[in-house]
Motif scaffolding. Sequence first.
Motif, PDB file in Angstrom:
ATOM      1  N   TYR A  19       4.602 -16.109   8.219  1.00  0.00           N
ATOM      2  CA  TYR A  19       4.953 -15.045   7.260  1.00  0.00           C
ATOM      3  C   TYR A  19       5.660 -13.896   7.984  1.00  0.00           C
ATOM      4  CZ  TYR A  19       2.757 -16.221   2.769  1.00  0.00           C
ATOM      5  OH  TYR A  19       2.472 -16.764   1.549  1.00  0.00           O
ATOM      6  N   ASP A  20       5.088 -13.475   9.109  1.00  0.00           N
ATOM      7  CA  ASP A  20       5.640 -12.313   9.820  1.00  0.00           C
ATOM      8  C   ASP A  20       7.043 -12.608  10.364  1.00  0.00           C
ATOM      9  OD1 ASP A  20       3.329 -10.946   9.254  1.00  0.00           O
ATOM     10  OD2 ASP A  20       2.366 -11.397  11.180  1.00  0.00           O
ATOM     11  N   LYS A  21       7.233 -13.848  10.882  1.00  0.00           N
ATOM     12  CA  LYS A  21       8.550 -14.185  11.451  1.00  0.00           C
ATOM     13  C   LYS A  21       9.595 -14.315  10.344  1.00  0.00           C
ATOM     14  CE  LYS A  21       7.296 -15.496  15.961  1.00  0.00           C
ATOM     15  NZ  LYS A  21       6.494 -16.690  16.256  1.00  0.00           N
TER      16      LYS A  21
ATOM     17  N   THR B 172      -8.552  -8.808   6.061  1.00  0.00           N
ATOM     18  CA  THR B 172      -7.815  -8.500   7.289  1.00  0.00           C
ATOM     19  C   THR B 172      -8.799  -7.999   8.350  1.00  0.00           C
ATOM     20  OG1 THR B 172      -7.273  -6.439   6.176  1.00  0.00           O
ATOM     21  CG2 THR B 172      -5.555  -8.067   6.242  1.00  0.00           C
ATOM     22  N   ASP B 173      -8.284  -7.769   9.555  1.00  0.00           N
ATOM     23  CA  ASP B 173      -9.181  -7.453  10.673  1.00  0.00           C
ATOM     24  C   ASP B 173      -9.998  -6.189  10.390  1.00  0.00           C
ATOM     25  OD1 ASP B 173      -8.327  -9.645  11.976  1.00  0.00           O
ATOM     26  OD2 ASP B 173      -7.107  -8.590  13.467  1.00  0.00           O
ATOM     27  N   ASN B 174     -11.280  -6.296  10.664  1.00  0.00           N
ATOM     28  CA  ASN B 174     -12.191  -5.158  10.447  1.00  0.00           C
ATOM     29  C   ASN B 174     -13.447  -5.389  11.271  1.00  0.00           C
ATOM     30  OD1 ASN B 174     -14.609  -6.117   8.518  1.00  0.00           O
ATOM     31  ND2 ASN B 174     -12.786  -7.312   8.066  1.00  0.00           N
TER      32      ASN B 174
ATOM     33  N   GLY C 161       4.645  -8.999   7.781  1.00  0.00           N
ATOM     34  CA  GLY C 161       5.439  -9.524   6.683  1.00  0.00           C
ATOM     35  C   GLY C 161       4.665 -10.110   5.517  1.00  0.00           C
ATOM     36  N   GLY C 162       3.394 -10.475   5.745  1.00  0.00           N
ATOM     37  CA  GLY C 162       2.650 -11.188   4.717  1.00  0.00           C
ATOM     38  C   GLY C 162       2.618 -10.483   3.377  1.00  0.00           C
ATOM     39  N   ARG C 163       2.200  -9.252   3.388  1.00  0.00           N
ATOM     40  CA  ARG C 163       2.051  -8.533   2.128  1.00  0.00           C
ATOM     41  C   ARG C 163       3.416  -8.274   1.489  1.00  0.00           C
ATOM     42  NH1 ARG C 163       2.107  -3.624   0.925  1.00  0.00           N
ATOM     43  NH2 ARG C 163       2.023  -2.898   3.074  1.00  0.00           N
TER      44      ARG C 163
ATOM     45  N   SER D  93      -4.950 -16.447   9.308  1.00  0.00           N
ATOM     46  CA  SER D  93      -4.635 -15.079   9.724  1.00  0.00           C
ATOM     47  C   SER D  93      -3.360 -15.094  10.553  1.00  0.00           C
ATOM     48  CB  SER D  93      -5.803 -14.513  10.534  1.00  0.00           C
ATOM     49  OG  SER D  93      -5.854 -15.151  11.780  1.00  0.00           O
ATOM     50  N   GLY D  94      -3.084 -13.970  11.216  1.00  0.00           N
ATOM     51  CA  GLY D  94      -1.905 -13.910  12.063  1.00  0.00           C
ATOM     52  C   GLY D  94      -2.057 -14.759  13.312  1.00  0.00           C
ATOM     53  N   GLY D  95      -3.294 -15.003  13.715  1.00  0.00           N
ATOM     54  CA  GLY D  95      -3.524 -15.753  14.951  1.00  0.00           C
ATOM     55  C   GLY D  95      -4.136 -17.130  14.741  1.00  0.00           C
TER      56      GLY D  95
HETATM   57  O1  KG4 Z   1      -6.777 -11.317   9.950  1.00  0.00           O
HETATM   58  P1  KG4 Z   1      -5.630 -10.451  10.305  1.00  0.00           P
HETATM   59  O2  KG4 Z   1      -5.683  -9.003   9.884  1.00  0.00           O
HETATM   60  O3  KG4 Z   1      -5.357 -10.446  11.838  1.00  0.00           O
HETATM   61  C1  KG4 Z   1      -5.498 -11.577  12.662  1.00  0.00           C
HETATM   62  O4  KG4 Z   1      -6.655 -11.917  13.037  1.00  0.00           O
HETATM   63  O5  KG4 Z   1      -4.442 -12.186  12.906  1.00  0.00           O
HETATM   64  O6  KG4 Z   1      -4.330 -11.144   9.691  1.00  0.00           O
HETATM   65  C2  KG4 Z   1      -3.073 -10.544   9.768  1.00  0.00           C
HETATM   66  C3  KG4 Z   1      -2.061 -11.487   9.126  1.00  0.00           C
HETATM   67  C4  KG4 Z   1      -0.627 -11.029   9.321  1.00  0.00           C
HETATM   68  O7  KG4 Z   1       0.133 -12.129   9.783  1.00  0.00           O
HETATM   69  C5  KG4 Z   1      -0.199 -10.606   7.923  1.00  0.00           C
HETATM   70  O8  KG4 Z   1       1.182 -10.784   7.682  1.00  0.00           O
HETATM   71  C6  KG4 Z   1      -1.037 -11.532   7.067  1.00  0.00           C
HETATM   72  O9  KG4 Z   1      -2.293 -11.578   7.709  1.00  0.00           O
HETATM   73  N1  KG4 Z   1      -1.204 -11.032   5.684  1.00  0.00           N
HETATM   74  C7  KG4 Z   1      -0.756 -11.688   4.604  1.00  0.00           C
HETATM   75  C8  KG4 Z   1      -1.035 -10.871   3.486  1.00  0.00           C
HETATM   76  N2  KG4 Z   1      -1.664  -9.739   3.932  1.00  0.00           N
HETATM   77  C9  KG4 Z   1      -1.762  -9.871   5.290  1.00  0.00           C
HETATM   78  N3  KG4 Z   1      -0.131 -12.876   4.495  1.00  0.00           N
HETATM   79  C10 KG4 Z   1       0.213 -13.280   3.254  1.00  0.00           C
HETATM   80  N4  KG4 Z   1      -0.011 -12.545   2.144  1.00  0.00           N
HETATM   81  C11 KG4 Z   1      -0.630 -11.346   2.210  1.00  0.00           C
HETATM   82  N5  KG4 Z   1      -0.852 -10.641   1.085  1.00  0.00           N
END
Ligand code: KG4
Length: 335
Positions: free
Chosen positions: A166-168, A301-303, A179-181, A136-138
């Motif tokens: 990904y985000d950076k 993703t977060d939910n 940035g991921g998506r 994830s992001g973290g």
């Molecule tokens: O799980 P999450 O919603 O939040 C955290 O707990 O961090 O993950 C968010 C992360 C972000 O860095 C976002 O860029 C990444 O997940 N993300 C992706 C995609 N969709 C979201 N990374 C790569 N490909 C994706 N399709």
Amino acid sequence: MKILGIDTSCDDTSVAVVEDGKHILSNVISSQFDLHEKYGGIVPELASRKHVESINYIIDHALAESEVSFQDLEAIAVTNRPGLIGALLIGVSAAKSLAFCHNLPLIGINHVEGHVYANFMQHDELTFPHICLTVSGGHTLLLKVNKGWTYKILGSTIDDAAGEAYDKVAQYLGLGFPGGRIIDDMAKKGDEKAIDFPRPLINRDDYNFSFSGLKTSVRYFVEKAQAAGNLPPLENIAASFQAAVVDVLVKKTIRAAQEYQVKSINLTGGVAANSRLRHNLRKTADEHNMHVFHPSIKLCTDNAAMVAGIAYQKYQQGQRDKLDLNASANSDLGQ
Ligand code: KG4
Ligand code: ZN
């Protein structure tokens, strides 16, 4: 048994009502993307302030959508660790107030455990023990998940999480946030072999990850190419970067499943929404007679549904927290 779950660990305000750990009656997510986009990343103070504004409306919305009232609930669950401390405290305070006013049990949840659990809400076939890649992001964690929700941490990132990288990288390329998506979509139109970015730690026989060097390689590559006036199409940079990330994640995950002789792989967290990661992990797993499970995008993703879901299991195990429940920015699984 219906549980109301709250997650405010990062930049999404989410509230869900889940029955018996599986049946999602509502899962409302209020995203803060617009608020943070211009900063190219999450600003913790702004995230907390937005949670304060939104939380009561999101609770109302989740109850209305599920057609459940407080009298129908049997517990209140909340992510209380790990995450942005100010953001976590908003959810924890709301959950404590609800538990106190309605005389309901309170259950504090580890956010990462919520991500691990998300797959169980959609895949009855996912058995124990299995290997779980939480990206994830973290977090970037490789775990062995045992029956009874106990975990062996096999490895984690020693610097940036995969989603953070990904985000950076998206920020360097001027693509927006998160940035991921965006990179995932762009990469589909690019050549993954165009640039040979490093695959950090790929051949090391531990299960740790490192994405900071890769991120910096992309940055230097872009700076050099810009100075020389020969920047390749951004689609090629996105595809080549993504190929490097996915190669490392897939190789280590499959090796862990082989070493621990498990046939099921649980792929979860925001980066589990990534199309190449899903495709390559599944393809390689097939070749090894293993099976990959991943949740739908909304549960990746977060939910808060995942929080209310794992809370049901914790409730069955006897977990009840007191009204002095606190939030913690850091926490290992199992703590
Ligand atoms: O799980 P999450 O919603 O939040 C955290 O707990 O961090 O993950 C968010 C992360 C972000 O860095 C976002 O860029 C990444 O997940 N993300 C992706 C995609 N969709 C979201 N990374 C790569 N490909 C994706 N399709
Ligand atoms: Zn998360």
